[in-house]
Design a protein around this motif. Structure first.
Motif, short mmCIF file in Angstrom:
data_model
loop_
_atom_site.label_atom_id
_atom_site.label_comp_id
_atom_site.label_asym_id
_atom_site.label_seq_id
_atom_site.Cartn_x
_atom_site.Cartn_y
_atom_site.Cartn_z
N ALA A 80 -7.04 -17.57 65.40
CA ALA A 80 -7.61 -17.51 66.76
C ALA A 80 -8.76 -16.52 66.72
N SER A 81 -9.51 -16.48 67.80
CA SER A 81 -10.64 -15.56 67.86
C SER A 81 -10.64 -14.82 69.19
N GLY A 82 -11.33 -13.70 69.21
CA GLY A 82 -11.46 -12.93 70.44
C GLY A 82 -10.13 -12.43 70.96
N LYS A 83 -9.91 -12.54 72.24
CA LYS A 83 -8.71 -12.01 72.87
C LYS A 83 -7.46 -12.81 72.53
N MET A 84 -7.64 -14.03 71.98
CA MET A 84 -6.50 -14.85 71.62
C MET A 84 -5.89 -14.46 70.28
N ALA A 85 -6.61 -13.67 69.49
CA ALA A 85 -6.15 -13.34 68.14
C ALA A 85 -4.91 -12.46 68.17
N VAL A 86 -3.89 -12.87 67.40
CA VAL A 86 -2.66 -12.10 67.24
C VAL A 86 -2.34 -12.04 65.76
N GLY A 87 -2.09 -10.85 65.23
CA GLY A 87 -1.78 -10.73 63.81
C GLY A 87 -3.03 -10.85 62.95
N HIS A 88 -2.82 -10.87 61.65
CA HIS A 88 -3.95 -10.93 60.72
C HIS A 88 -4.61 -12.31 60.75
N GLN A 89 -5.95 -12.32 60.71
CA GLN A 89 -6.72 -13.57 60.71
C GLN A 89 -7.30 -13.79 59.31
N HIS A 90 -6.94 -14.90 58.70
CA HIS A 90 -7.37 -15.18 57.33
C HIS A 90 -8.72 -15.90 57.26
N GLY A 91 -9.17 -16.46 58.38
CA GLY A 91 -10.49 -17.06 58.42
C GLY A 91 -10.62 -18.42 57.77
N TYR A 92 -9.52 -19.16 57.63
CA TYR A 92 -9.58 -20.50 57.05
C TYR A 92 -10.11 -21.49 58.09
N THR A 93 -10.88 -22.46 57.63
CA THR A 93 -11.41 -23.49 58.54
C THR A 93 -10.86 -24.87 58.23
N SER A 94 -10.20 -25.03 57.10
CA SER A 94 -9.64 -26.34 56.74
C SER A 94 -8.50 -26.15 55.75
N VAL A 95 -7.72 -27.20 55.57
CA VAL A 95 -6.60 -27.15 54.62
C VAL A 95 -7.13 -26.98 53.20
N ARG A 96 -8.15 -27.79 52.86
CA ARG A 96 -8.72 -27.71 51.51
C ARG A 96 -9.30 -26.33 51.24
N GLY A 97 -10.03 -25.79 52.23
CA GLY A 97 -10.62 -24.47 52.08
C GLY A 97 -9.57 -23.39 51.94
N ALA A 98 -8.47 -23.53 52.68
CA ALA A 98 -7.39 -22.55 52.60
C ALA A 98 -6.72 -22.58 51.23
N LEU A 99 -6.41 -23.77 50.74
CA LEU A 99 -5.78 -23.90 49.42
C LEU A 99 -6.68 -23.32 48.33
N TYR A 100 -7.97 -23.63 48.44
CA TYR A 100 -8.93 -23.14 47.44
C TYR A 100 -9.05 -21.63 47.49
N SER A 101 -9.13 -21.08 48.71
CA SER A 101 -9.27 -19.64 48.89
C SER A 101 -8.07 -18.89 48.32
N ILE A 102 -6.87 -19.39 48.61
CA ILE A 102 -5.65 -18.74 48.11
C ILE A 102 -5.59 -18.82 46.59
N TYR A 103 -5.95 -19.98 46.05
CA TYR A 103 -5.91 -20.16 44.59
C TYR A 103 -6.94 -19.26 43.90
N GLN A 104 -8.13 -19.16 44.48
CA GLN A 104 -9.17 -18.31 43.92
C GLN A 104 -8.76 -16.84 43.91
N ALA A 105 -8.08 -16.42 44.95
CA ALA A 105 -7.71 -15.01 45.08
C ALA A 105 -6.48 -14.64 44.23
N ASP A 106 -5.48 -15.51 44.21
CA ASP A 106 -4.21 -15.14 43.58
C ASP A 106 -3.66 -16.17 42.61
N GLY A 107 -4.41 -17.25 42.36
CA GLY A 107 -3.94 -18.26 41.43
C GLY A 107 -2.77 -19.07 41.98
N LEU A 108 -2.10 -19.76 41.07
CA LEU A 108 -0.97 -20.61 41.47
C LEU A 108 0.14 -19.79 42.11
#
Length: 248
Positions: free
Chosen positions: A93-121
């Motif tokens: 979420a953004s602005g006043k709606m944000a609760v907890g940590h925001q990871h900034g993912y915009t898509s499923v593919r982007g999220a999977l790729y980002s996690i894999y790039q950062a920490d591998g399998l």
């Protein structure tokens, strides 16, 4: 933004983000259900038949629990990457709606790729032990209680083996499953959605650490936060699942 309760949360999300906000994480949720239930549902009868010969009479309840738990573990392992992404996308979420940590993912593919790039399998399977524990408890409770209730009503009370019996037993098993799973769901959600530095959580170092801190800071009642919306998802889900199996 703070939410007073489940209904307040639904109202505020709908008001500020519309229907699209309520459907965040739908794609990974579909992928999760497909991969999970391939094993969780599809393997229950074959495993139960391996544990117990149908010619030997009624199946002992403990064998139903074991079969359900084994199916749950296989399903949890297969779907963990999608479960992780779903949790983080639904928290976005953004602005006043944000609760907890925001990871900034915009898509499923982007999220999977980002996690894999950062920490591998390993990063994609973060929290998988919690997921397996949840599935052992949840699937063991759900599949076994459904089987037990259906046998009880049809054999002891002569209920017709039809769609209504399946729906009643599906809803009943959903309640039992929610009671069993909710504490692990709370722990897993906290563990999934924290920030990580060098592969380690900044708030919780493990599931056990999360349990200790939740009890210390919020009390045991915190493990049943979100129970109502959990049941609103699980109850209809099990009923629709049983309807699909019944007709197809």
């Amino acid at each position: 933004m703070q939410y007073k309760n489940s209904l307040d949360c639904i109202y505020k999300i709908a008001k500020n983000e519309g229907m699209r906000g309520l459907q965040k994480g739908l794609t990974p949720a579909i992928l999760r259900e497909g991969t999970k239930n391939f094993f969780r549902i599809g393997m229950f009868d074959p495993i139960l038949n391996l544990l117990h010969n149908p010619k030997d009479g009624r199946v002992p309840n403990w064998k139903r629990v074991v079969a359900g738990s084994l199916c749950g573990v296989m399903g949890a392992v297969s779907c963990n990457p999608f479960e992780l992404v779903k949790t983080r996308l639904q928290s976005a979420a953004s602005g006043k709606m944000a609760v907890g940590h925001q990871h900034g993912y915009t898509s499923v593919r982007g999220a999977l790729y980002s996690i894999y790039q950062a920490d591998g399998l390993k990063g994609l399977y973060r929290g998988s032990v919690l997921s397996m524990g949840r599935s052992i408890v949840g699937s063991g409770a759900n599949l076994s209680s459904f089987s037990i209730m259906k046998e009880y009503f049809s054999v002891e009370h002569n209920w017709a083996d039809d769609i209504w019996l399946d729906m009643v037993c599906g809803l009943g098993s959903g309640i039992i499953s929610c009671i069993a799973m909710n504490p692990i769901d709370v722990v897993r959600t906290r563990y999934y959605n924290q920030t990580y530095e060098n592969g380690k959580g900044t708030l919780y170092s493990s599931g056990v650490d999360a349990v200790k801190k939740i009890v210390k800071n919020e009390g045991p009642g915190a493990f049943y936060k979100g129970f109502f919306p959990h049941f609103l998802r699980i109850g209809p889900h099990f009923c629709c699942k049983i309807l699909f199996i019944y007709f197809y």
